[in-house]
Design a protein around this motif. Structure first.
Motif, PDB file in Angstrom:
ATOM      1  N   GLN A 197       0.814  -1.212   0.000  1.00 55.52           N
ATOM      2  CA  GLN A 197       0.000   0.000   0.000  1.00 55.52           C
ATOM      3  C   GLN A 197       0.849   1.265   0.000  1.00 55.52           C
ATOM      4  O   GLN A 197       0.305   2.361   0.066  1.00 55.52           O
ATOM      5  CB  GLN A 197      -0.930   0.018   1.226  1.00 55.52           C
ATOM      6  N   SER A 198       2.170   1.123  -0.071  1.00 56.57           N
ATOM      7  CA  SER A 198       3.029   2.307   0.061  1.00 56.57           C
ATOM      8  C   SER A 198       2.841   3.306  -1.072  1.00 56.57           C
ATOM      9  O   SER A 198       3.092   4.492  -0.901  1.00 56.57           O
ATOM     10  CB  SER A 198       4.494   1.895   0.174  1.00 56.57           C
ATOM     11  N   GLU A 199       2.377   2.843  -2.241  1.00 57.16           N
ATOM     12  CA  GLU A 199       2.169   3.748  -3.366  1.00 57.16           C
ATOM     13  C   GLU A 199       0.799   4.426  -3.319  1.00 57.16           C
ATOM     14  O   GLU A 199       0.612   5.467  -3.936  1.00 57.16           O
ATOM     15  CB  GLU A 199       2.304   2.981  -4.688  1.00 57.16           C
ATOM     16  N   THR A 200      -0.149   3.830  -2.624  1.00 53.46           N
ATOM     17  CA  THR A 200      -1.522   4.358  -2.640  1.00 53.46           C
ATOM     18  C   THR A 200      -1.948   5.006  -1.322  1.00 53.46           C
ATOM     19  O   THR A 200      -3.001   5.614  -1.269  1.00 53.46           O
ATOM     20  CB  THR A 200      -2.534   3.242  -2.974  1.00 53.46           C
ATOM     21  N   VAL A 201      -1.147   4.872  -0.281  1.00 51.82           N
ATOM     22  CA  VAL A 201      -1.518   5.426   1.025  1.00 51.82           C
ATOM     23  C   VAL A 201      -0.504   6.476   1.432  1.00 51.82           C
ATOM     24  O   VAL A 201       0.699   6.258   1.356  1.00 51.82           O
ATOM     25  CB  VAL A 201      -1.587   4.320   2.107  1.00 51.82           C
ATOM     26  N   GLY A 202      -1.010   7.622   1.853  1.00 48.36           N
ATOM     27  CA  GLY A 202      -0.153   8.674   2.367  1.00 48.36           C
ATOM     28  C   GLY A 202      -0.360   8.834   3.857  1.00 48.36           C
ATOM     29  O   GLY A 202      -1.436   8.525   4.382  1.00 48.36           O
ATOM     30  N   LEU A 203       0.668   9.284   4.545  1.00 42.89           N
ATOM     31  CA  LEU A 203       0.562   9.535   5.987  1.00 42.89           C
ATOM     32  C   LEU A 203       0.447  11.033   6.226  1.00 42.89           C
ATOM     33  O   LEU A 203       1.155  11.822   5.616  1.00 42.89           O
ATOM     34  CB  LEU A 203       1.798   9.007   6.717  1.00 42.89           C
ATOM     35  N   LEU A 204      -0.456  11.398   7.105  1.00 42.56           N
ATOM     36  CA  LEU A 204      -0.617  12.785   7.532  1.00 42.56           C
ATOM     37  C   LEU A 204      -0.601  12.825   9.042  1.00 42.56           C
ATOM     38  O   LEU A 204      -1.179  11.960   9.698  1.00 42.56           O
ATOM     39  CB  LEU A 204      -1.976  13.333   7.083  1.00 42.56           C
ATOM     40  N   ARG A 205       0.040  13.824   9.583  1.00 39.34           N
ATOM     41  CA  ARG A 205      -0.056  14.044  11.022  1.00 39.34           C
ATOM     42  C   ARG A 205      -1.511  14.390  11.331  1.00 39.34           C
ATOM     43  O   ARG A 205      -2.211  14.985  10.519  1.00 39.34           O
ATOM     44  CB  ARG A 205       0.854  15.185  11.468  1.00 39.34           C
ATOM     45  N   HIS A 206      -1.987  14.001  12.508  1.00 35.86           N
ATOM     46  CA  HIS A 206      -3.389  14.187  12.863  1.00 35.86           C
ATOM     47  C   HIS A 206      -3.825  15.641  12.725  1.00 35.86           C
ATOM     48  O   HIS A 206      -4.898  15.938  12.187  1.00 35.86           O
ATOM     49  CB  HIS A 206      -3.647  13.678  14.284  1.00 35.86           C
ATOM     50  N   SER A 207      -3.005  16.578  13.193  1.00 38.49           N
ATOM     51  CA  SER A 207      -3.394  17.990  13.111  1.00 38.49           C
ATOM     52  C   SER A 207      -3.526  18.442  11.660  1.00 38.49           C
ATOM     53  O   SER A 207      -4.421  19.229  11.330  1.00 38.49           O
ATOM     54  CB  SER A 207      -2.388  18.866  13.859  1.00 38.49           C
ATOM     55  N   SER A 208      -2.684  17.940  10.773  1.00 37.99           N
ATOM     56  CA  SER A 208      -2.793  18.277   9.347  1.00 37.99           C
ATOM     57  C   SER A 208      -4.049  17.668   8.740  1.00 37.99           C
ATOM     58  O   SER A 208      -4.710  18.285   7.896  1.00 37.99           O
ATOM     59  CB  SER A 208      -1.564  17.777   8.575  1.00 37.99           C
ATOM     60  N   ALA A 209      -4.385  16.452   9.161  1.00 38.98           N
ATOM     61  CA  ALA A 209      -5.591  15.796   8.645  1.00 38.98           C
ATOM     62  C   ALA A 209      -6.843  16.560   9.065  1.00 38.98           C
ATOM     63  O   ALA A 209      -7.772  16.738   8.268  1.00 38.98           O
ATOM     64  CB  ALA A 209      -5.651  14.354   9.143  1.00 38.98           C
ATOM     65  N   VAL A 210      -6.870  17.027  10.306  1.00 36.37           N
ATOM     66  CA  VAL A 210      -8.024  17.795  10.783  1.00 36.37           C
ATOM     67  C   VAL A 210      -8.144  19.106  10.001  1.00 36.37           C
ATOM     68  O   VAL A 210      -9.233  19.484   9.565  1.00 36.37           O
ATOM     69  CB  VAL A 210      -7.920  18.072  12.305  1.00 36.37           C
ATOM     70  N   ALA A 211      -7.025  19.794   9.792  1.00 38.09           N
ATOM     71  CA  ALA A 211      -7.044  21.054   9.044  1.00 38.09           C
ATOM     72  C   ALA A 211      -7.500  20.823   7.604  1.00 38.09           C
ATOM     73  O   ALA A 211      -8.284  21.612   7.057  1.00 38.09           O
ATOM     74  CB  ALA A 211      -5.658  21.693   9.066  1.00 38.09           C
ATOM     75  N   THR A 212      -7.038  19.748   6.985  1.00 36.08           N
ATOM     76  CA  THR A 212      -7.428  19.431   5.616  1.00 36.08           C
ATOM     77  C   THR A 212      -8.917  19.114   5.533  1.00 36.08           C
ATOM     78  O   THR A 212      -9.618  19.577   4.627  1.00 36.08           O
ATOM     79  CB  THR A 212      -6.604  18.243   5.084  1.00 36.08           C
ATOM     80  N   ALA A 213      -9.427  18.339   6.473  1.00 34.09           N
ATOM     81  CA  ALA A 213     -10.851  18.004   6.488  1.00 34.09           C
ATOM     82  C   ALA A 213     -11.703  19.256   6.683  1.00 34.09           C
ATOM     83  O   ALA A 213     -12.734  19.427   6.026  1.00 34.09           O
ATOM     84  CB  ALA A 213     -11.140  16.984   7.592  1.00 34.09           C
ATOM     85  N   PHE A 214     -11.260  20.155   7.556  1.00 34.76           N
ATOM     86  CA  PHE A 214     -11.996  21.396   7.769  1.00 34.76           C
ATOM     87  C   PHE A 214     -12.003  22.242   6.508  1.00 34.76           C
ATOM     88  O   PHE A 214     -13.052  22.747   6.087  1.00 34.76           O
ATOM     89  CB  PHE A 214     -11.398  22.191   8.935  1.00 34.76           C
ATOM     90  N   ALA A 215     -10.851  22.397   5.873  1.00 34.52           N
ATOM     91  CA  ALA A 215     -10.765  23.193   4.644  1.00 34.52           C
ATOM     92  C   ALA A 215     -11.660  22.600   3.563  1.00 34.52           C
ATOM     93  O   ALA A 215     -12.359  23.325   2.846  1.00 34.52           O
ATOM     94  CB  ALA A 215      -9.323  23.274   4.164  1.00 34.52           C
ATOM     95  N   HIS A 216     -11.660  21.272   3.463  1.00 32.64           N
ATOM     96  CA  HIS A 216     -12.502  20.615   2.461  1.00 32.64           C
ATOM     97  C   HIS A 216     -13.987  20.853   2.760  1.00 32.64           C
ATOM     98  O   HIS A 216     -14.781  21.073   1.840  1.00 32.64           O
ATOM     99  CB  HIS A 216     -12.194  19.120   2.412  1.00 32.64           C
ATOM    100  N   SER A 217     -14.362  20.835   4.034  1.00 31.58           N
ATOM    101  CA  SER A 217     -15.767  21.036   4.397  1.00 31.58           C
ATOM    102  C   SER A 217     -16.229  22.461   4.107  1.00 31.58           C
ATOM    103  O   SER A 217     -17.416  22.699   3.914  1.00 31.58           O
ATOM    104  CB  SER A 217     -15.990  20.710   5.877  1.00 31.58           C
ATOM    105  N   GLN A 218     -15.285  23.395   4.082  1.00 26.04           N
ATOM    106  CA  GLN A 218     -15.630  24.794   3.812  1.00 26.04           C
ATOM    107  C   GLN A 218     -15.664  25.114   2.323  1.00 26.04           C
ATOM    108  O   GLN A 218     -15.993  26.223   1.932  1.00 26.04           O
ATOM    109  CB  GLN A 218     -14.631  25.728   4.515  1.00 26.04           C
ATOM    110  N   GLY A 219     -15.292  24.145   1.505  1.00 24.35           N
ATOM    111  CA  GLY A 219     -15.289  24.366   0.056  1.00 24.35           C
ATOM    112  C   GLY A 219     -14.072  25.144  -0.398  1.00 24.35           C
ATOM    113  O   GLY A 219     -13.086  25.270   0.327  1.00 24.35           O
ATOM    114  N   SER A 220     -14.147  25.688  -1.565  1.00 21.85           N
ATOM    115  CA  SER A 220     -12.976  26.334  -2.163  1.00 21.85           C
ATOM    116  C   SER A 220     -12.647  27.678  -1.547  1.00 21.85           C
ATOM    117  O   SER A 220     -11.637  28.282  -1.904  1.00 21.85           O
ATOM    118  CB  SER A 220     -13.178  26.468  -3.663  1.00 21.85           C
ATOM    119  N   SER A 221     -13.462  28.169  -0.616  1.00 20.58           N
ATOM    120  CA  SER A 221     -13.187  29.471  -0.023  1.00 20.58           C
ATOM    121  C   SER A 221     -11.878  29.494   0.768  1.00 20.58           C
ATOM    122  O   SER A 221     -11.272  30.553   0.924  1.00 20.58           O
ATOM    123  CB  SER A 221     -14.340  29.901   0.886  1.00 20.58           C
ATOM    124  N   LEU A 222     -11.433  28.348   1.258  1.00 23.59           N
ATOM    125  CA  LEU A 222     -10.191  28.306   2.027  1.00 23.59           C
ATOM    126  C   LEU A 222      -8.988  27.828   1.201  1.00 23.59           C
ATOM    127  O   LEU A 222      -7.870  27.857   1.683  1.00 23.59           O
ATOM    128  CB  LEU A 222     -10.344  27.375   3.235  1.00 23.59           C
TER     129      LEU A 222
END
Length: 117
Positions: free
Chosen positions: A85-110
């Motif tokens: 799975q090393s080619e298809t799975v990326g690792l994110l630190r938890h705080s980065s994952a939370v920030a990314t999920a929040f930005a995605h939930s807000q749409g393209s405005s962020l």
């Protein structure tokens, strides 16, 4: 910090001095295993839930705790290699994952200008 967590979870995952888990009993034998083996098995099972048989390999992300040391991250990377799975799975630190999920939930405005969702 890693030693403290190992002591806390000793009853679940007994760590040996050399960093192996165990002893594990199987078929009448007891032996120690490297942490990447059981983790690879878990990742393989979880990824099978995420991908149907008709779906092609998809990019996935695993959020790892911010406090993981380089050694612990290496174990996760080794597990990803073990289950192919090393080619298809990326690792994110938890705080980065939370920030990314929040930005995605807000749409393209962020998102920066010119970035596609």
């Amino acid at each position: 910090a890693m030693q403290k967590r190992a002591e806390k979870y000793q009853f679940l995952f007994p760590f040996q001095e050399d960093g192996t888990l165990g002893p594990v009993s199987f078929d009448g034998d007891s032996f120690a295993v490297r942490p990447a083996g059981p983790l690879a098995s878990l990742v393989r099972t979880l990824s099978s839930y995420a991908m149907t048989s008709a779906a092609a390999k998809t990019q996935m992300c695993i959020a790892v705790p911010d406090y993981y040391s380089d050694t612990e991250l290496a174990v996760v990377n080794d597990a990803l290699k073990l289950c192919d799975q090393s080619e298809t799975v990326g690792l994110l630190r938890h705080s980065s994952a939370v920030a990314t999920a929040f930005a995605h939930s807000q749409g393209s405005s962020l998102l920066p200008d010119g970035t596609d969702e």
